[in-house]
Scaffold this active site. Structure first.
Site, short mmCIF file in Angstrom:
data_model
loop_
_atom_site.label_atom_id
_atom_site.label_comp_id
_atom_site.label_asym_id
_atom_site.label_seq_id
_atom_site.Cartn_x
_atom_site.Cartn_y
_atom_site.Cartn_z
CE LYS A 1 -17.66 -6.32 4.23
NZ LYS A 1 -16.66 -6.84 3.31
CG MET B 1 22.20 13.21 3.18
SD MET B 1 23.30 14.43 2.42
CE MET B 1 22.26 15.06 1.11
CD GLU C 1 -1.75 -2.35 1.65
OE1 GLU C 1 -0.55 -2.60 1.95
OE2 GLU C 1 -2.66 -3.19 1.79
CG PHE D 1 -9.46 -9.76 11.37
CD1 PHE D 1 -8.20 -10.12 11.87
CD2 PHE D 1 -9.66 -9.82 10.00
CE1 PHE D 1 -7.19 -10.53 11.01
CE2 PHE D 1 -8.66 -10.23 9.14
CZ PHE D 1 -7.42 -10.58 9.65
CD GLN D 2 -7.11 -7.36 7.72
OE1 GLN D 2 -8.02 -7.16 6.92
NE2 GLN D 2 -5.92 -7.83 7.36
#
Lengths: 177, 553
Positions: free
Chosen positions: B162, B459, B50, B112-113
């Site tokens: 949802k 760097m 993602e 969940f999630q």
């Protein structure tokens, strides 16, 4: 904190929905600024809440906070009350030790400050006082020797005198949001 | 007509002209992905992670000027977007991130999630929404696009529960909300004209706001009218072509000698769409020391935030310049000559192989190819050495400095322009999101990846050299990765450059291959671990202290 600190009162009209308080307090905390006092409640328009924030800081901090808050979608109007002639009010409830001997002394103080007794038990009293924050500070000093068991202040509320209203102010959000 | 929430979302995206989405499906967005499938009008690019999707939406937005869109599921899908959203926020890139979340009956039960992504992204979005009721969905999406692309642009997140995705509601198509024009105070235009006309040595400082408002022609006309030198921040690169004679190059910590000298010598700075970040202003008290500063920005909160200015003008840069330029008087051109004279004494040309590679790549790349960078030494070398002569094609994480930004952003830029892209990255950055090479291969992205491979975090190492007495703590990578084999195993082509003599031929091979086969090519450019980015001004230091070479080398 900076040497030239002032107590600033910021008033804002904000959307009356969940999360708004977090957005605003987040703007303070991410800059390491402390909110001295915060009052928020719905207004005559149920979709709008009015918020009063006390910030102790310098002019830079005040300008940043007003401008950053003004950018938020949920902030409709914002201004600093210090610029205007305003009425400041705060409410105090204080539970103090008060036995039969001290009761009359406290009542005498209450007469001077126009405070009320809203609860009375054998050895305690709950005192109520409304006024500007300085008056509350002064009153607390006088009743402190009796022993404050617990207390709560509501935080400052403020309205400008005369016809001026926060709704009429021209804010950044009016131009961009 | 009555539609399910998921279909309303797709329809609202089509209303906004969205034709490309970067994302990754999951449990809480199954209905959205089903609607996407049934609708079939939007091209969805499935990334490997993602974060890649968020960076791709960012890269897409930078090159197109449109709002970039990314999708992710709830929980880890949503949290993986966070770095990409923060990157877009710091650089004011318009983006709408859509996440799914558990249904209202499951919310707040540690389902969940489930994660409070709106809470997490509050400080890194312009605004965000949790949609709990399908009746609010269409208006929320329209508002999200409006917020992302108006005023100071930025990312907006919409978390759609949802139950909203499956619930039905009446849908009425609508046109995008009309953009709001910021009215400029005319007095400010006159004051600005007065200050500029009175100045002898005006310097134009271009920031990302010029790119955001697409004020390229206006900038050119303005600089021509007053015959002033122009310098830019990293975010402003490309707004004025690098080959334009007024352009002195980048300003700031690793800016050019010419830009630094012009800044010191100038008596008036016209700062357009820039926020005087600490990588440019360095020392905010000394930066504009005694000079007049005109600051033009769409964000009211930027005025006097970092640098105190003479005049602040709340305006879109494009409209501001359109109204200002006719009020200006021409200058004699002497000042530009003086400023350009310093240009001759160009930055000490060290023997840095990356310079040669970047210059050659710029010659070989088609003129309108986007240039994408990751973050670190290679980023600064690219900003200094790779000329951008077309605007809005330079994608780099300026504010947040996100290592790993490049691969995703390059994919987004490729879909935004439909052209071959050049990605300059380092081996540190590339290892952060190299998984997206698989996406580039699958999608047939013509991409030349210049992997500046020095085996160290260059760097950070450079700072350890300067500030930590060469104690190279955790900046030597010791990787045994064979990047050629790695590229090949992903289905891409790998090319090695380890000799100066090879640069021309190998790069030509890479560009030809990418263009003809529509495939990514990874060029493993072996460079020295001791190369430095110079010039350099130390953090918090004055421009007078600019280092042209390393003190202890």
């Amino acid at each position: 904190m900076q040497s030239d600190t002032t107590k600033y009162t910021i008033s804002a009209l904000v959307a009356n929905k969940s999360g708004v308080l977090t957005r605003i307090s987040g703007l303070f905390s991410r800059r390491g600024y402390n909110i001295e006092s915060l009052t928020v409640c719905a207004t005559e328009d149920p979709d709008v809440s009015r918020m009063t924030v006390i910030l102790i800081g310098d002019e830079y901090m005040l300008n940043q906070m007003i401008r950053q808050m003004d950018k938020l979608e949920d902030v409709m109007k914002i201004g600093c009350a210090n610029e205007l002639d305003c009425v400041y009010r705060e409410l105090l409830l204080a539970k103090v030790n008060a036995n039969s001997e001290t009761r009359s002394q406290i009542t005498l103080i209450n007469e001077v400050y126009k405070a009320k007794v809203v609860d009375l038990s054998i050895d305690t009293m709950i005192l109520e006082l409304t006024g500007d924050p300085e008056k509350l500070d002064a009153y607390l000093k006088v009743i402190e020797p009796f022993g404050i068991l617990e207390m709560q202040r509501t935080g400052v509320t403020v309205l400008a005198r005369g016809r001026h209203t926060l709704k009429d102010r021209d804010c950044y959000g009016d131009h961009v949001n | 007509m009555k539609l399910k929430g998921a279909d309303i979302l797709i329809n609202c995206l089509l209303e906004q002209g969205v034709d490309t989405i970067f994302g990754y499906p999951g449990g809480a967005v199954l209905d959205i992905y089903d609607a996407l499938y049934r609708n079939g009008k939007i091209h969805h690019i499935l990334t490997a992670h993602e974060q890649g999707a968020a960076h791709a939406a960012d890269g897409y937005a930078r090159v197109t000027g449109k709002v970039g869109v990314c999708f992710a599921t709830s929980g880890p899908g949503a949290t993986n977007l966070v770095t990409g959203i923060a990157t877009a926020y710091m650089d004011s890139i318009p983006m709408v991130a859509v996440t799914g979340n558990v249904g209202l009956n499951m919310l707040g039960r540690d389902s969940f999630q489930e994660v409070d992504i709106a809470g997490i992204t509050m400080p890194i979005t312009k605004h965000n929404f949790i949609v709990k009721d399908v009746k609010e969905l269409a208006s929320t999406i329209r508002k999200a696009f409006y917020i992302a692309s108006n005023g100071r642009k930025g990312p907006v997140l919409i978390d759609i529960l949802k139950n909203v995705q499956t619930a039905e509601c009446e849908y009425e198509p609508a046109k995008p909300l009309p953009p709001k024009k910021i009215a400029i105070d005319n007095g400010n235009i006159d004051r600005a004209a007065e200050i500029i006309n009175e100045s002898k040595k005006p310097l134009v400082m271009v920031g990302g706001g010029v790119v955001a408002s697409r004020a390229f022609d206006e900038l050119k006309d303005f600089a021509e009218k007053i015959d002033a030198p122009v310098t830019y921040t990293l975010m402003g690169k490309g707004a004025l072509p690098d080959d334009e004679r007024r352009n002195l190059g980048m300003l700031g910590m690793h800016g050019t000698v010419a830009a630094a000298r012009a800044l010191i010598a100038s008596d008036c700075i016209i700062a357009l769409g820039t926020r005087f970040s600490d990588r440019v202003a360095l020392n905010r008290e000394l930066f504009a020391n005694g000079k007049k500063v005109i600051h033009v920005d769409v964000d009211n909160a930027e005025f006097n935030k970092n640098v105190n200015v003479t005049l602040s003008v709340l305006a879109d840069v494009k409209t501001f310049l359109q109204e200002l330029t006719p009020k200006l008087e021409g200058k004699d051109g002497e000042w530009l000559k003086t400023a350009k004279a310093a240009d001759g004494k160009k930055d000490a040309v060290a023997n840095v192989r990356a310079y040669d590679i970047l210059k050659k790549a710029a010659e070989l790349a088609p003129e309108d190819s986007p240039l994408i960078t990751d973050v670190g030494q290679h980023q600064m070398w690219a900003a200094q050495q790779y000329p951008m002569n077309k605007p809005a094609l330079f994608c780099s994480s300026g504010g947040l400095g996100t290592m790993g930004y490049g691969m995703g952003a390059a994919i987004g830029a490729a879909f935004g322009t439909g052209r071959l892209c050049v990605l300059v990255t380092g081996d540190g950055c590339f290892n952060m999101n190299m998984n997206e090479l698989s996406t580039a291969v699958t999608e047939g992205v013509p991409l030349v990846i210049l992997l500046m491979n020095n085996g160290v975090l260059g760097m950070v190492r450079q700072w350890q050299k300067i500030f930590y007495n060469r104690r190279f703590s955790q900046t030597t990578l010791h990787k045994k990765t064979d990047y050629i084999k790695f590229a090949e195993s992903f289905g891409a082509k790998g090319i090695l450059i380890d000799k100066n003599d090879d640069i021309g031929a190998k790069l030509k091979e890479a560009f030809d291959f990418a263009a003809h086969n529509l495939e990514p090519v990874l060029v493993d450019c072996r460079i020295s671990e001791d190369d430095n980015v110079l010039p350099m001004i130390k953090p918090g230091a004055a421009y007078e202290t600019q280092l042209k070479e390393m003190e202890d080398d």
